[in-house]
Design an enzyme around this catalytic site. Structure first.
Site, PDB file in Angstrom:
ATOM      1  N   ARG A 120      74.162  33.379 119.425  1.00 12.82           N
ATOM      2  CA  ARG A 120      75.046  32.798 118.146  1.00 12.82           C
ATOM      3  C   ARG A 120      74.981  31.284 118.174  1.00 12.82           C
ATOM      4  NH1 ARG A 120      79.391  35.404 121.513  1.00 12.82           N
ATOM      5  NH2 ARG A 120      80.007  37.278 119.850  1.00 12.82           N
ATOM      6  N   LYS A 142      67.680  24.830 106.122  1.00 11.17           N
ATOM      7  CA  LYS A 142      67.764  26.080 105.794  1.00 11.17           C
ATOM      8  C   LYS A 142      67.231  26.656 106.407  1.00 11.17           C
ATOM      9  CE  LYS A 142      69.246  25.113 100.712  1.00 11.17           C
ATOM     10  NZ  LYS A 142      69.341  25.222  99.350  1.00 11.17           N
ATOM     11  N   GLU A 184      55.866  18.844  96.391  1.00 10.29           N
ATOM     12  CA  GLU A 184      57.767  18.780  97.370  1.00 10.29           C
ATOM     13  C   GLU A 184      57.421  17.488  96.880  1.00 10.29           C
ATOM     14  OE1 GLU A 184      59.638  20.997  96.917  1.00 10.29           O
ATOM     15  OE2 GLU A 184      58.825  23.220  97.692  1.00 10.29           O
ATOM     16  N   LYS A 226      65.151  13.201 101.318  1.00 11.11           N
ATOM     17  CA  LYS A 226      65.445  14.761 101.617  1.00 11.11           C
ATOM     18  C   LYS A 226      67.503  14.122 102.503  1.00 11.11           C
ATOM     19  CE  LYS A 226      65.555  19.417 102.522  1.00 11.11           C
ATOM     20  NZ  LYS A 226      65.021  20.583 102.206  1.00 11.11           N
ATOM     21  N   GLU A 236      75.573  22.817  99.906  1.00  7.23           N
ATOM     22  CA  GLU A 236      75.015  22.497  98.939  1.00  7.23           C
ATOM     23  C   GLU A 236      76.100  23.609  97.657  1.00  7.23           C
ATOM     24  OE1 GLU A 236      70.734  24.793  98.668  1.00  7.23           O
ATOM     25  OE2 GLU A 236      71.424  25.755  96.332  1.00  7.23           O
ATOM     26  N   ARG A 241      72.775  18.925  96.428  1.00  9.26           N
ATOM     27  CA  ARG A 241      71.711  19.617  97.294  1.00  9.26           C
ATOM     28  C   ARG A 241      70.898  20.845  96.402  1.00  9.26           C
ATOM     29  NH1 ARG A 241      70.789  21.464 103.099  1.00  9.26           N
ATOM     30  NH2 ARG A 241      68.593  22.296 103.298  1.00  9.26           N
ATOM     31  N   ASN A 245      66.134  21.838  94.489  1.00 10.98           N
ATOM     32  CA  ASN A 245      65.719  23.200  94.049  1.00 10.98           C
ATOM     33  C   ASN A 245      64.724  22.836  92.595  1.00 10.98           C
ATOM     34  OD1 ASN A 245      66.262  24.591  96.105  1.00 10.98           O
ATOM     35  ND2 ASN A 245      68.539  25.181  95.152  1.00 10.98           N
ATOM     36  N   HIS A 248      62.150  25.884  91.122  1.00 16.35           N
ATOM     37  CA  HIS A 248      62.359  27.071  92.030  1.00 16.35           C
ATOM     38  C   HIS A 248      62.791  27.939  91.330  1.00 16.35           C
ATOM     39  CE1 HIS A 248      61.402  24.020  95.179  1.00 16.35           C
ATOM     40  NE2 HIS A 248      61.569  24.495  96.255  1.00 16.35           N
ATOM     41  N   HIS A 252      60.257  30.530  91.743  1.00 18.32           N
ATOM     42  CA  HIS A 252      60.661  31.704  92.689  1.00 18.32           C
ATOM     43  C   HIS A 252      60.008  32.865  91.489  1.00 18.32           C
ATOM     44  CE1 HIS A 252      63.023  30.141  95.666  1.00 18.32           C
ATOM     45  NE2 HIS A 252      62.120  29.968  95.756  1.00 18.32           N
ATOM     46  N   HIS A 266      53.900  29.057  97.586  1.00 17.46           N
ATOM     47  CA  HIS A 266      55.105  28.388  96.759  1.00 17.46           C
ATOM     48  C   HIS A 266      55.027  26.962  96.587  1.00 17.46           C
ATOM     49  CE1 HIS A 266      59.192  27.855  97.398  1.00 17.46           C
ATOM     50  NE2 HIS A 266      58.640  26.191  97.715  1.00 17.46           N
TER      51      HIS A 266
HETATM   52  N1  GLY Z   1      64.558  23.219 100.356  1.00 18.39           N
HETATM   53  C1  GLY Z   1      65.466  22.930  99.550  1.00 18.39           C
HETATM   54  C2  GLY Z   1      67.182  22.785 100.084  1.00 18.39           C
HETATM   55  O1  GLY Z   1      66.401  22.411 101.563  1.00 18.39           O
HETATM   56  O2  GLY Z   1      67.562  22.655  99.898  1.00 18.39           O
END
Ligand code: GLY
Length: 366
Positions: A120, A142, A184, A226, A236, A241, A245, A248, A252, A266
């Site tokens: 957990r 994430k 990025e 960030k 998010e 946040r 993206n 993306h 994606h 990517h």
């Molecule tokens: N890579 C996008 C985020 O961490 O929100």
């Protein structure tokens, strides 16, 4: 050493950035290891960095056990998750024992998720070894694996206890991966920081050529950006946040259409995706054409794809739209989309019509 604090209440932690830090990692990890035991999960291609790390753990008097996982996006799978969890359980790790993710974004996401669910929630230390992981995926909590239905659909928010970034490990990174990670970096300028985009235009070539000062400045600036954005919207929920993206949704879809076979990395997909997001914003009358032109010129100067044709993905608009429909944030025929008013000013439009995007893609040169 640069220390970037991530301020998240009782989940706060520091991101340490310094050339040569990997060789001193043990000293920084020791305070997080009450039983003086750590587990390492490393990308199998980075044996030399693993040796540096384990030597530093030995020097700090920490016991360690290591496992390797295959490189590449395919490792973010149920099978590898099971393998990592089984091995960590066999190591008899306890919740307070640091699990170290040593590698790029794939290892960070996979090991981050394993440590989120093992017992957990175990303590996680991220040591990213690619530019992409250093400026984005290792920071912010994430974690995820991929499934047949799409990328990052199974995951959790699980913040690390510590992130150690050694820019020197980039010396051995293939040039193509460095360029992909650089997409990025530039993304932070595109989102809300025009001055940083200008810095990238002036210093990107030096960074890609291996200039240590440019590299360290770019990493520290990106991590600070960030940290600021994640601290405002950790899970998010407000849309803040989601700005991270940018590019993306298109990206994606391009990656999925390319089949995650290494033909489109990517970061390359994100570069092409950002160019498409800016072009689409021009079509919507939100942005002047000079902004995508300037962005695409910088992508070309940096050896990155500047749109659909350059990404060389053989997929119809409808196939790309199908991939977008599977996006985890989609609902009905409309999905949230990052759009741009100019370089340095982007926002989340929660109501973009996919048919409209399909018509835009149909008009793109292939
Ligand atoms: N890579 C996008 C985020 O961490 O929100």
């Amino acid at each position: 050493m640069k220390v970037v604090p991530m301020s998240l209440g009782d989940r706060s932690y520091d991101v340490l950035i310094e050339a040569g830090l990997l060789a001193r990692a043990g000293d920084h990890i020791a305070p997080f290891a009450p039983r003086r035991a750590v587990a390492i999960v490393a990308d199998e291609t980075i044996g030399q960095h693993l040796a540096t790390l384990t030597a530093s753990l030995d020097a700090a008097g920490l016991g360690w056990q290591a496992i390797t996982v295959p490189a590449g996006e395919a490792a973010k799978s149920w099978g590898q998750l099971e393998h990592v969890c089984d091995r960590l359980l066999a190591f008899e790790i306890e919740r307070s024992d640091p699990v170290i993710a040593l590698g790029g974004g794939v290892v960070g996401d996979l090991v981050g998720f394993a440590s989120a669910i093992l017992k957990r929630g175990c303590r996680l230390v991220q040591i990213p070894t690619t530019l992409l992981a250093q400026v984005d995926s290792s920071v912010g909590g994430k974690t995820a694996i991929n499934t047949r239905a799409g990328k990052n659909l199974i995951g959790a928010f699980h913040q690390p206890a510590l992130v150690l970034i050694d820019p020197d490990v980039l010396d051995t990174l293939p040039a193509r991966e460095l360029r992909a990670g650089y997409a990025e970096v530039v993304k932070y300028g595109l989102i809300d920081d025009f001055a940083f985009f200008q810095w990238c235009e002036a210093n990107g070539a030096a960074l890609l050529a291996g200039d240590p000062d440019a590299r360290e400045q770019a990493i520290a600036h990106s991590v600070a950006a960030k940290a600021r954005i994640v601290a405002e919207d950790e899970h998010e929920t407000t849309g803040r946040r989601a700005l991270l993206n940018l590019g993306h949704t298109f990206g994606h879809a391009l990656e999925a259409a390319a089949g995650f076979d290494g033909s489109l990395l990517h970061g390359e997909a994100v570069a092409a995706g950002c160019a498409l997001a800016f072009d689409y914003s021009v079509e919507r009358g939100l942005c002047l054409g000079q902004d995508p032109a300037r962005l695409k010129a910088h992508w070309r100067a940096s050896g990155l794809p500047d749109g659909l044709a350059a990404a060389k993905v053989k997929a119809s608009s409808q196939q790309l739209i199908e991939h977008m429909r599977h996006d985890k944030k989609g609902s009905g025929g409309r999905i949230p989309f990052l759009l741009a008013r100019r370089i340095g000013e982007t926002y989340l439009d929660r109501d973009v019509d996919l048919e409209d995007v399909a018509a835009f893609l149909d008009r793109q040169p292939r």
